[in-house]
Scaffold this active site. Structure first.
Site, PDB file in Angstrom:
ATOM      1  N   HIS A 311     -20.921 -87.100  24.635  1.00  0.00           N
ATOM      2  CA  HIS A 311     -21.499 -87.875  25.736  1.00  0.00           C
ATOM      3  C   HIS A 311     -20.858 -89.258  25.687  1.00  0.00           C
ATOM      4  O   HIS A 311     -21.448 -90.196  25.125  1.00  0.00           O
ATOM      5  CB  HIS A 311     -23.023 -88.002  25.585  1.00  0.00           C
ATOM      6  CG  HIS A 311     -23.770 -86.721  25.764  1.00  0.00           C
ATOM      7  ND1 HIS A 311     -24.763 -86.305  24.895  1.00  0.00           N
ATOM      8  CD2 HIS A 311     -23.677 -85.768  26.714  1.00  0.00           C
ATOM      9  CE1 HIS A 311     -25.245 -85.139  25.316  1.00  0.00           C
ATOM     10  NE2 HIS A 311     -24.607 -84.793  26.416  1.00  0.00           N
ATOM     11  N   GLY A 472     -22.097 -89.531  19.007  1.00  0.00           N
ATOM     12  CA  GLY A 472     -22.504 -88.765  17.827  1.00  0.00           C
ATOM     13  C   GLY A 472     -22.914 -87.351  18.199  1.00  0.00           C
ATOM     14  O   GLY A 472     -23.560 -86.669  17.409  1.00  0.00           O
ATOM     15  N   HIS A 473     -22.512 -86.914  19.399  1.00  0.00           N
ATOM     16  CA  HIS A 473     -22.923 -85.606  19.907  1.00  0.00           C
ATOM     17  C   HIS A 473     -21.687 -84.719  20.041  1.00  0.00           C
ATOM     18  O   HIS A 473     -20.907 -84.884  20.970  1.00  0.00           O
ATOM     19  CB  HIS A 473     -23.627 -85.756  21.258  1.00  0.00           C
ATOM     20  CG  HIS A 473     -24.806 -86.689  21.211  1.00  0.00           C
ATOM     21  ND1 HIS A 473     -25.347 -87.263  22.336  1.00  0.00           N
ATOM     22  CD2 HIS A 473     -25.542 -87.135  20.160  1.00  0.00           C
ATOM     23  CE1 HIS A 473     -26.365 -88.037  21.982  1.00  0.00           C
ATOM     24  NE2 HIS A 473     -26.502 -87.976  20.667  1.00  0.00           N
ATOM     25  N   VAL A 474     -21.519 -83.807  19.126  1.00  0.00           N
ATOM     26  CA  VAL A 474     -20.372 -82.911  19.129  1.00  0.00           C
ATOM     27  C   VAL A 474     -20.837 -81.603  19.757  1.00  0.00           C
ATOM     28  O   VAL A 474     -21.749 -80.954  19.250  1.00  0.00           O
ATOM     29  CB  VAL A 474     -19.847 -82.667  17.700  1.00  0.00           C
ATOM     30  CG1 VAL A 474     -18.518 -81.941  17.746  1.00  0.00           C
ATOM     31  CG2 VAL A 474     -19.737 -83.973  16.928  1.00  0.00           C
TER      32      VAL A 474
END
Lengths: 538, 152
Positions: A311, A472-474
């Site tokens: 994101h 921090g969103h994989v």
């Protein structure tokens, strides 16, 4: 004779939830975790002592199970560009929830039908209604504080299990700043205790949710690791799974792992659950090429490792005209959520605005960097004290999360030429932002600017496109879908190629919306437990 | 994130402090005692002398051989100059940069020597004292929801 009914690879939130549910039902579970157990007290001290207070700073970075670093995006990651992938994760018992913000939002119904509704990306193989009961289950299991009168665009069949976390004074000033615009500031649902619950205390505003909650008022995966172990699951930390063996019937028969000393082990089971986050899962699948899986395990679709998403964040910051008193309370307690869907998603992405309670600490390293900058101006004594008070009390930061579309060229593969201390390939990443996401970053800058001006701000700064931040969103690297030609797993998270292999976590997201993903990860994990148990029965 | 700005700032302060050292050594070779370092720090930061433990930590990190002579001269100038004349006196003696660095170190808790920086103090860093409306990040702030109202 097998070693376990189910082997779970990864002891983060998804693996821990699955393991605890299965173990509580009498299933024999072994959890293999690459990293070590972490002591909370040590993590807090390490955070205090860290020079650069990035999300990973509180934790050991084990040579045998290295994790990427926000302050050095070429550490562990092998970045081939054109952009650097800017999100990271942890490899340790409890996983990345150790340093997650705690935001626990549902996706909105449109997020599941991006292609059919807006002509973008792909649809999910399930709709919002199919996941709604599991959202309720996950909110209850984890413990979420929220305002039940506000569904934030995600209709709910049950109230939040805890009363909402109070907005900060800063939030209310920002809400006043947005008054008269289309954007409404609302309290954020959070996996953070507002009351004593599950033997954990309520939040006392340590203001260090990232990287560590000193009192575990914020949920993290160790809560369910402990529940799983109490129910009989066996946890094997420091066990780095590096190969999955495929049997003659297409079922996974064993997981091979390495220990920190380089020695090897092997466990067999009736079913295998991969819950090692969206970089390590595709890396493991692709490292497991063998005669029965020449393109890698679970990869007849050729989608393993592809469609890597985040994101991407537009970061903007300013000094407000009047003090807003940041650095108090959880790091974020409110946001704008009514920006997450609309007809405009055909041309620009879903976005949500996270309102920071942490001053300028993210963009500049404040307040430490404030002190250095003001001292360098020659300020001393009372003048220095007053300058620190004046400056820090007016620091405001917005971080807008934007949706990124799946692109098969955005990809993670094992790099056979760059290896870690155990000799295992590091993740090689190709990554770029497309015009759709860039339009979202530009739009966010305009929304931020308007709010800053309304709050009579000065020193307004907007990060440029090239300075986008990782959330921090994989996401997306083993996506779910309706068939084996276009997806890796089905709606139950079962690999199309292997009937006893399940994949958990945000790797399975076909698209990402703009909500922080952990609640959806948890809901999907709990939903998958039934299918895993049926596999055992069969 | 913040690395570039921080690194640049720290590198600059290290370069300047290093350049000053020969000049300072020529001025005096008197070593500073911990008590003198504590008094000097208090005079520059505007806060009462820190406890002996904090003074000791800061002095060990900040008073490197390259800085010791300049610090001794700085302490002498600060102790003997009226506050209203101090800025001019420090600039005239080319002691303003090391004074700024010492203030930065006490407020941020970070000491920079050359290209190397370290956190010497965290919760005792004076930035938190100056931010009278809150407490260090990573330290409990009060009852749940204290953040809803402006600080008293």
């Amino acid at each position: 004779m097998v070693d376990a009914d189910v082997v779970v690879v990864g002891a983060g939130v998804a693996g821990a939830l699955v393991a605890s549910r299965l173990a509580a039902a009498g299933v024999k579970v072994i959890v293999l975790e690459a990293g070590p157990r972490v002591d909370r007290g040590h993590a807090v001290i390490q955070f205090y002592d860290a020079l650069v207070k990035v999300p990973e700073c509180a934790y050991p970075n084990a040579a045998y199970a290295p994790h990427p670093r926000s302050d050095d995006l070429d550490f562990y990651y092998v970045q081939t560009g054109p952009e650097k992938f800017a999100s990271t994760y942890l490899r340790q018992v409890g996983g990345t929830t150790w340093h997650f913000l705690g935001t626990f939002l549902r996706l909105v119904p449109d997020d599941f039908r991006l292609a059919s509704r807006f002509g973008r990306g792909v649809d999910w193989p399930i709709d919002y209604g199919a996941l709604e009961p599991w959202y309720c289950d996950a909110e209850s299991e984890v413990g979420v504080a929220g305002d039940s009168a506000e569904d934030l665009g995600s209709p709910r069949s049950k109230p939040f299990p805890m009363p909402q976390i109070a907005m900060t004074y800063l939030d209310r000033q920002v809400a006043a700043g947005f008054a008269g615009t289309p954007y409404e500031v609302r309290t954020t649902p959070q996996a953070r205790n507002s009351v004593v619950r599950d033997n954990r205390p309520p939040c006392c505003g340590n203001s260090s949710c990232i990287p560590v909650c000193p009192i575990q008022a914020k949920y993290d995966g160790t809560v369910h690791v402990a529940k799983a172990e109490a129910a009989g699951a066996k946890l094997m930390a420091q066990s780095v799974v590096n190969f999955l063996e495929v049997g003659a019937d297409g079922r996974i028969v064993a997981a091979r792992y390495k220990r920190p000393d380089g020695s090897a082990g092997r466990v067999t089971a009736k079913a295998f659950v991969l819950a090692a986050h969206a970089m390590e899962i595709p890396k493991l699948l692709l490292m497991s090429k063998q005669a029965r899986a020449p393109n890698g395990v679970a990869n007849t679709s050729d989608q393993v490792g592809r469609n890597l998403m985040d994101h991407p964040i537009q970061l903007s910051y300013a000094l407000t005209g009047a003090p807003v008193w940041p650095y108090r309370g959880p790091l974020s307690t409110s946001g704008v959520e009514n920006s997450r869907s609309g007809d405009w998603r055909a041309t620009r992405p879903s976005f949500r605005i996270e309102i920071g309670n942490d001053g300028w600490s993210w963009p500049t390293g404040a307040p430490s960097d404030d002190a250095e900058a003001l001292a360098a101006q020659g300020l001393r004594g009372k003048a220095m004290q007053q300058a620190m008070l004046d400056r820090t009390s007016r620091e405001l930061r917005f971080g807008t999360l934007t949706e990124q579309l799946p692109d098969p060229a955005n990809r993670i593969v094992p790099d056979d030429t760059k290896r870690d201390a155990l000799g295992l390939p590091r993740p090689r990443i190709a990554y770029k932002l497309d015009e759709y996401t860039l339009a979202g970053l530009a739009f966010a800058r305009r929304v931020h600017e308007d709010a800053f001006v309304r709050m009579k701000s000065t020193h307004i700064h907007h990060n440029a496109d090239s300075e986008f931040q990782g959330a921090g969103h994989v996401l997306g690297t083993a996506r779910m879908g309706r068939d084996s030609k276009s997806a890796v797993v089905d709606a139950d998270l079962r690999a199309f190629d292997h009937p006893n292999l399940f994949i958990e976590g945000s790797a399975v997201f076909p698209t990402g919306g703009s909500a922080n993903p952990t609640l959806t990860i948890a809901a999907l994990a709990l939903r998958s437990v039934d299918a895993i148990r049926k596999t055992l029965a069969a | 994130m913040t690395v570039d700005r921080r690194t640049l700032l720290q590198a600059l302060s290290g370069v300047v402090a290093g350049a000053l050292a020969p000049l300072a050594l020529a001025q005096t070779s008197t070593a500073l005692t911990a008590a003198q370092f504590g008094k000097l720090s208090a005079a520059l930061t505007g806060y009462p002398e820190a406890d002996a433990d904090a003074v000791g930590k800061m002095m060990r990190a900040f008073a490197t051989p390259a800085r010791r002579a300049s610090l001794a001269t700085l302490a002498q100038v600060v102790a003997t100059t009226p506050p209203s004349d101090l800025d001019a006196a420090l600039k005239a003696r080319k002691l303003d940069v090391i004074a700024n660095d010492l203030v930065a170190a006490w407020y941020s808790g970070v000491v920079t020597n050359g290209s190397k920086s370290q956190v010497v103090l965290y919760a005792d860093a004076l930035m938190w004292s100056a931010m009278t409306y809150t407490k260090p990040m990573g330290v409990c702030g009060g009852v749940t929801g204290y953040w809803a109202d402006p600080p008293s």
